[in-house]
Design a protein around this motif. Structure first.
Motif, PDB file in Angstrom:
ATOM      1  N   VAL A 169       0.860  -1.184   0.000  1.00  0.00           N
ATOM      2  CA  VAL A 169       0.000   0.000   0.000  1.00  0.00           C
ATOM      3  C   VAL A 169       0.898   1.237   0.000  1.00  0.00           C
ATOM      4  CG1 VAL A 169      -1.891   1.214   1.148  1.00  0.00           C
ATOM      5  CG2 VAL A 169      -1.714  -1.281   1.336  1.00  0.00           C
ATOM      6  N   PHE A 170       0.618   2.148  -0.912  1.00  0.00           N
ATOM      7  CA  PHE A 170       1.461   3.333  -1.021  1.00  0.00           C
ATOM      8  C   PHE A 170       0.652   4.518  -1.541  1.00  0.00           C
ATOM      9  CE2 PHE A 170       1.707   0.877  -4.904  1.00  0.00           C
ATOM     10  CZ  PHE A 170       1.563   1.816  -5.925  1.00  0.00           C
ATOM     11  N   GLU A 171       1.205   5.715  -1.369  1.00  0.00           N
ATOM     12  CA  GLU A 171       0.621   6.925  -1.935  1.00  0.00           C
ATOM     13  C   GLU A 171       1.464   7.358  -3.121  1.00  0.00           C
ATOM     14  OE1 GLU A 171       0.498   9.684   1.263  1.00  0.00           O
ATOM     15  OE2 GLU A 171      -1.155   8.677   2.296  1.00  0.00           O
ATOM     16  N   ALA A 172       0.797   7.865  -4.153  1.00  0.00           N
ATOM     17  CA  ALA A 172       1.547   8.208  -5.353  1.00  0.00           C
ATOM     18  C   ALA A 172       0.794   9.183  -6.231  1.00  0.00           C
ATOM     19  CB  ALA A 172       1.848   6.936  -6.158  1.00  0.00           C
ATOM     20  N   THR A 173       1.550   9.909  -7.038  1.00  0.00           N
ATOM     21  CA  THR A 173       0.992  10.630  -8.167  1.00  0.00           C
ATOM     22  C   THR A 173       1.052   9.663  -9.346  1.00  0.00           C
ATOM     23  OG1 THR A 173       3.144  11.498  -8.891  1.00  0.00           O
ATOM     24  CG2 THR A 173       1.926  12.779  -7.241  1.00  0.00           C
ATOM     25  N   TYR A 236       7.032  -0.067  -8.094  1.00  0.00           N
ATOM     26  CA  TYR A 236       6.176   0.832  -8.865  1.00  0.00           C
ATOM     27  C   TYR A 236       6.880   2.173  -9.044  1.00  0.00           C
ATOM     28  CZ  TYR A 236       2.009  -2.111  -8.811  1.00  0.00           C
ATOM     29  OH  TYR A 236       1.109  -3.134  -9.021  1.00  0.00           O
ATOM     30  N   LYS A 237       6.721   2.744 -10.212  1.00  0.00           N
ATOM     31  CA  LYS A 237       7.137   4.112 -10.490  1.00  0.00           C
ATOM     32  C   LYS A 237       5.860   4.907 -10.678  1.00  0.00           C
ATOM     33  CE  LYS A 237       9.813   7.570 -11.917  1.00  0.00           C
ATOM     34  NZ  LYS A 237      10.613   8.373 -10.978  1.00  0.00           N
ATOM     35  N   GLY A 238       5.435   5.596  -9.628  1.00  0.00           N
ATOM     36  CA  GLY A 238       4.096   6.172  -9.636  1.00  0.00           C
ATOM     37  C   GLY A 238       3.089   5.027  -9.631  1.00  0.00           C
ATOM     38  N   THR A 239       2.189   5.030 -10.595  1.00  0.00           N
ATOM     39  CA  THR A 239       1.201   3.942 -10.683  1.00  0.00           C
ATOM     40  C   THR A 239       1.589   2.904 -11.735  1.00  0.00           C
ATOM     41  OG1 THR A 239      -0.086   5.262 -12.263  1.00  0.00           O
ATOM     42  CG2 THR A 239      -0.678   5.436  -9.931  1.00  0.00           C
TER      43      THR A 239
END
Length: 249
Positions: A169-173, A236-239
């Motif tokens: 689980v992570f936050e991302a643009t 992951y790189k962003g989404t």
């Protein structure tokens, strides 16, 4: 020494007893169980469901005799070598999230000055004091939250006996991971003789986020302990998924 050699050795022991060569009767006990009996014991030890048990027995019964002997040899030498591990494609779901932020710092002098500059009835002043002393929490919208799930099935002869699952689980643009929130892994399914421990690590660097889960597996069978270690990793790189791996470590 494979099972066929063991059988031949046992026959030699019996012949030695007949010819009076002095080989003790205790050595005759080394004759192995049949391949079918050994496989049945192994499946029972895995403690799979009744349906999986029946499917495994049926598959084994359909194998040529030479292949049954090979499987029985593998069970005696390293049962984990028979297990197959297949991963599905990781899935990514999204959802918004808010985070709690501490209130801005206040000084006592500032509060006193404000109070002295205004004429406030006692009841209203008390209400204002209570409100000021109560916990003050501000919420601010974070970057969107994403949950990646990565399952890996453990199977024997194509029959699933359990599943290793990792959750990241992570936050991302859309282009950068900004914060990791969770990195976990667990095993579900047949327990039996399995003993599985996990360890996790994660990082965010250069807009990429990674979650790594290591499984230390041990299997006790007929007085012997066998071990194997697997590692799952998502990056992951962003989404955008850049890497999904499963390997021996």
């Amino acid at each position: 020494m494979n099972r066929l050699t063991k059988v031949a050795s046992a026959s030699g022991i019996v012949l030695g007893l007949v010819l009076g060569t002095g080989i003790t009767a205790a050595n005759a006990d080394e004759e192995p169980a049949s391949a079918e009996a050994l496989f049945s014991d192994f499946v029972d030890a895995l403690n799979v469901s009744d349906a999986a048990d029946a499917a495994l027995d049926q598959t084994f019964d359909q194998l040529p005799a030479a292949e049954q002997e090979r499987v029985a040899d593998a069970i005696e030498e390293d049962p984990l070598s028979l297990m197959q591990f297949s991963s599905g494609a990781p899935t990514l779901t999204s959802g918004s999230a808010t985070v709690a932020l501490p209130a801005p710092a206040r000084t006592s002098a500032g509060s006193i000055t404000t109070a002295s500059q205004h004429s406030v009835p006692d009841s209203k002043r008390a209400t204002a004091r209570n409100a000021a002393s109560a916990p003050h929490i501000q919420t601010a919208a974070s970057n969107p939250r994403y949950t990646a799930t990565y399952p890996v099935n453990a199977s024997l002869f194509g029959v699933t006996t359990g599943t290793f699952t990792m959750r990241y689980v992570f936050e991302a643009t859309s282009t950068n991971v900004t914060r990791n929130l969770e990195c976990t892994g667990w095993f579900t399914g047949a327990a039996g003789v399995w003993n599985i421990s996990t360890s996790q690590s994660n990082y965010v660097s250069g807009g990429s986020g990674a979650c790594t889960v290591r499984y230390n597996m041990a299997l006790a069978f007929k007085g012997s302990l066998f071990s194997a270690n697997k590692q799952q990793q998502l990056i992951y790189k962003g989404t955008r998924l850049t890497s999904a791996t499963l390997k021996n470590v």
